[in-house]
Write a protein that holds these residues in place. Sequence first.
Motif, PDB file in Angstrom:
ATOM      1  N   HIS A   1       4.477 -54.307 -57.623  1.00  0.00           N
ATOM      2  CA  HIS A   1       5.234 -53.038 -57.426  1.00  0.00           C
ATOM      3  C   HIS A   1       4.421 -52.451 -56.123  1.00  0.00           C
ATOM      4  N   GLU A   2       3.070 -52.558 -56.355  1.00  0.00           N
ATOM      5  CA  GLU A   2       2.461 -51.760 -55.016  1.00  0.00           C
ATOM      6  C   GLU A   2       2.581 -52.639 -53.828  1.00  0.00           C
ATOM      7  N   VAL A   3       2.613 -53.846 -53.998  1.00  0.00           N
ATOM      8  CA  VAL A   3       2.682 -54.674 -52.654  1.00  0.00           C
ATOM      9  C   VAL A   3       4.083 -54.497 -52.126  1.00  0.00           C
ATOM     10  N   TYR A   4       5.169 -54.609 -53.047  1.00  0.00           N
ATOM     11  CA  TYR A   4       6.440 -54.229 -52.397  1.00  0.00           C
ATOM     12  C   TYR A   4       6.745 -52.932 -51.888  1.00  0.00           C
ATOM     13  N   SER A   5       5.949 -51.929 -52.242  1.00  0.00           N
ATOM     14  CA  SER A   5       6.244 -50.576 -51.724  1.00  0.00           C
ATOM     15  C   SER A   5       5.565 -50.335 -50.243  1.00  0.00           C
ATOM     16  N   PHE A   6       5.016 -51.835 -49.702  1.00  0.00           N
ATOM     17  CA  PHE A   6       4.415 -51.742 -48.312  1.00  0.00           C
ATOM     18  C   PHE A   6       5.604 -52.352 -47.442  1.00  0.00           C
ATOM     19  N   ILE A   7       6.744 -52.760 -48.129  1.00  0.00           N
ATOM     20  CA  ILE A   7       7.724 -53.146 -47.299  1.00  0.00           C
ATOM     21  C   ILE A   7       9.169 -52.562 -47.664  1.00  0.00           C
ATOM     22  N   TYR A   8       9.132 -52.089 -48.681  1.00  0.00           N
ATOM     23  CA  TYR A   8      10.526 -51.505 -49.228  1.00  0.00           C
ATOM     24  C   TYR A   8      10.318 -49.962 -49.436  1.00  0.00           C
ATOM     25  N   ARG A   9      10.919 -49.240 -48.899  1.00  0.00           N
ATOM     26  CA  ARG A   9      11.056 -47.815 -49.224  1.00  0.00           C
ATOM     27  C   ARG A   9      11.315 -47.326 -50.514  1.00  0.00           C
ATOM     28  N   ASP A  10      12.236 -47.910 -51.100  1.00  0.00           N
ATOM     29  CA  ASP A  10      12.620 -47.508 -52.623  1.00  0.00           C
ATOM     30  C   ASP A  10      12.579 -48.690 -53.560  1.00  0.00           C
ATOM     31  N   ARG A  11      12.373 -48.145 -54.618  1.00  0.00           N
ATOM     32  CA  ARG A  11      12.026 -49.309 -55.775  1.00  0.00           C
ATOM     33  C   ARG A  11      13.423 -50.008 -55.852  1.00  0.00           C
ATOM     34  N   ASP A  12      14.598 -49.378 -55.772  1.00  0.00           N
ATOM     35  CA  ASP A  12      15.761 -50.109 -56.115  1.00  0.00           C
ATOM     36  C   ASP A  12      15.982 -51.212 -54.954  1.00  0.00           C
ATOM     37  N   ALA A  13      15.555 -51.266 -53.972  1.00  0.00           N
ATOM     38  CA  ALA A  13      15.628 -52.032 -52.948  1.00  0.00           C
ATOM     39  C   ALA A  13      15.051 -53.539 -53.240  1.00  0.00           C
ATOM     40  N   TYR A  14      13.874 -53.501 -54.064  1.00  0.00           N
ATOM     41  CA  TYR A  14      13.152 -54.699 -54.267  1.00  0.00           C
ATOM     42  C   TYR A  14      13.079 -55.189 -55.722  1.00  0.00           C
ATOM     43  N   ILE A  15      13.772 -54.308 -56.517  1.00  0.00           N
ATOM     44  CA  ILE A  15      13.637 -54.693 -58.237  1.00  0.00           C
ATOM     45  C   ILE A  15      14.465 -55.868 -58.256  1.00  0.00           C
ATOM     46  N   LYS A  16      15.143 -56.428 -57.440  1.00  0.00           N
ATOM     47  CA  LYS A  16      15.893 -57.675 -57.867  1.00  0.00           C
ATOM     48  C   LYS A  16      15.192 -58.807 -57.779  1.00  0.00           C
ATOM     49  N   HIS A  17      13.923 -58.749 -57.093  1.00  0.00           N
ATOM     50  CA  HIS A  17      13.041 -59.567 -56.805  1.00  0.00           C
ATOM     51  C   HIS A  17      12.071 -59.741 -58.172  1.00  0.00           C
ATOM     52  N   ILE A  18      12.118 -58.781 -59.225  1.00  0.00           N
ATOM     53  CA  ILE A  18      11.533 -58.795 -60.375  1.00  0.00           C
ATOM     54  C   ILE A  18      12.326 -58.723 -61.654  1.00  0.00           C
ATOM     55  N   THR A  19      13.609 -59.525 -61.591  1.00  0.00           N
ATOM     56  CA  THR A  19      14.474 -59.502 -62.558  1.00  0.00           C
ATOM     57  C   THR A  19      13.893 -60.786 -63.281  1.00  0.00           C
ATOM     58  N   HIS A  20      14.193 -60.605 -64.563  1.00  0.00           N
ATOM     59  CA  HIS A  20      13.681 -61.603 -65.579  1.00  0.00           C
ATOM     60  C   HIS A  20      14.630 -62.313 -66.120  1.00  0.00           C
ATOM     61  N   THR A  21      14.782 -63.598 -66.057  1.00  0.00           N
ATOM     62  CA  THR A  21      15.903 -64.488 -66.565  1.00  0.00           C
ATOM     63  C   THR A  21      15.811 -64.656 -68.031  1.00  0.00           C
ATOM     64  N   ARG A  22      16.999 -64.550 -68.832  1.00  0.00           N
ATOM     65  CA  ARG A  22      17.061 -64.354 -70.259  1.00  0.00           C
ATOM     66  C   ARG A  22      16.937 -65.823 -70.707  1.00  0.00           C
ATOM     67  N   ARG A  23      16.352 -66.122 -71.705  1.00  0.00           N
ATOM     68  CA  ARG A  23      16.588 -67.527 -72.271  1.00  0.00           C
ATOM     69  C   ARG A  23      17.217 -67.345 -73.942  1.00  0.00           C
ATOM     70  N   ASP A  24      18.020 -68.445 -73.993  1.00  0.00           N
ATOM     71  CA  ASP A  24      18.529 -68.503 -75.547  1.00  0.00           C
ATOM     72  C   ASP A  24      17.979 -69.821 -76.336  1.00  0.00           C
ATOM     73  N   ASP A  25      16.844 -70.198 -75.994  1.00  0.00           N
ATOM     74  CA  ASP A  25      16.454 -71.262 -76.546  1.00  0.00           C
ATOM     75  C   ASP A  25      14.937 -70.946 -77.746  1.00  0.00           C
ATOM     76  N   GLY A  26      15.083 -69.540 -77.664  1.00  0.00           N
ATOM     77  CA  GLY A  26      13.862 -69.158 -78.728  1.00  0.00           C
ATOM     78  C   GLY A  26      12.401 -69.038 -78.126  1.00  0.00           C
ATOM     79  N   TYR A  27      12.503 -69.330 -76.692  1.00  0.00           N
ATOM     80  CA  TYR A  27      11.037 -69.566 -76.174  1.00  0.00           C
ATOM     81  C   TYR A  27      10.942 -68.626 -75.133  1.00  0.00           C
ATOM     82  N   GLU A  28      11.853 -67.372 -74.942  1.00  0.00           N
ATOM     83  CA  GLU A  28      11.760 -66.507 -74.060  1.00  0.00           C
ATOM     84  C   GLU A  28      10.546 -65.681 -74.109  1.00  0.00           C
ATOM     85  N   GLY A  29       9.935 -65.105 -75.223  1.00  0.00           N
ATOM     86  CA  GLY A  29       8.585 -64.489 -75.284  1.00  0.00           C
ATOM     87  C   GLY A  29       7.457 -65.011 -75.445  1.00  0.00           C
TER      88      GLY A  29
END
Length: 298
Positions: A182-210
Amino acid sequence: MKSEWFDPHKSFLSLKIAWGTVLILATMSISSAVMIVFNSELKPDLSYSGFNHFISVFRFPLAIAALIIPVVALLAANHRSEQTKEQIKVTNSQNIFSNYYKHMEEFTKYLLPRVDKEVDLRFAHSKFFPDSSLGDYAISSKLVSLLSELGNVAKEVLEQYPIDFNQSLDIELKKKYYVLIHEVYSFIYRDRDAYIKHITHTRRDDGYEGSYLFESISLIRHTLTAIKITEEACKFSSEYVSPVKELNLKFQDLNKVYIYKRTGDRASFVYEQNKDEQTFEEANENFMDILRKAVTVS
C-alpha cells in the motif's frame, strides 16, 4: 564584510556603510587638523616653503583624508561582488525552475503510455522526486527503501513455510507486506481506490483458498505487480538501480504451481493433455523449490 551591509538591490551611493565610512574618516581628518591649528604657532606663508611646511604639519590629517578613496573603492568592489552573487543566485534559481518543469514534462511523457489513466502524473512526480524543485532529481530514498523491503518477501515466505501445508500464512507476515505494498502504491496513485484493483484476491472453490500455499502465491503476485508498476516509473531515471535483490521470481514461475487432476471430460481433453497432474502436496513442494532457487540466485 557582512552581506547585510551591502544590499545588492541598492546602488552603492545609497548604502549607509559607504556614507558612514566617508563621514568617519572625514571627521577624523578635520578634527585632527583643528587640533593641530589650535595647538601650534602657525603663520601664513604663501611661498613654496610655506606650502611644504603645510604638508609637513598636516601630514596626519591629510593621510586620513587620503584613506577615503581606497577604502571607498574597496567597499564598492565588495558591493559589486554581492551584486554578482545575487545575479548568479537568480540565474541558478531560474535554471532550477526551468529544469524542474522540463523534468516533470519529460516524466509525464515517459509514463503516460506506461501507467493507468487513473495515475496523477504530477502527483507521482512530486512523490518520486521530492526534492526536484530544489534541483535534486534523485528518486525518493523512502521509496527505494520500501522496494528493497518488498524484495525480501520470497525469502521470508520460505523461512516460515509450515510443516502442515494446510496452515494459513502468518497474519503478521501478511500484514507487514500488504502495508508495504500500500505504501509503495501511494507513491504513484493519489487515491487508494485507484490502485486497489491491483490487490484484489481471486477466490477459490477447491478448499485450498486459505492455505499457506495460495495465500503466499497471492502475496507474491501482488508484490511483483507493485514492484513492476513502481519500477516502471523509477526507470525514467538513468541512474536508478533496482534495490530488489531477493525476488528473482516471475509471474511465469508462479503459474507452474497449481492443483490439477484429469477428469476425463472430453470437452477439456485438448487442454488437459498439455497439463501435468499435480497434487496439493506436490504443488507445495514445487512452490518451495521455486522459492529456494529464487533466494539462492539472489
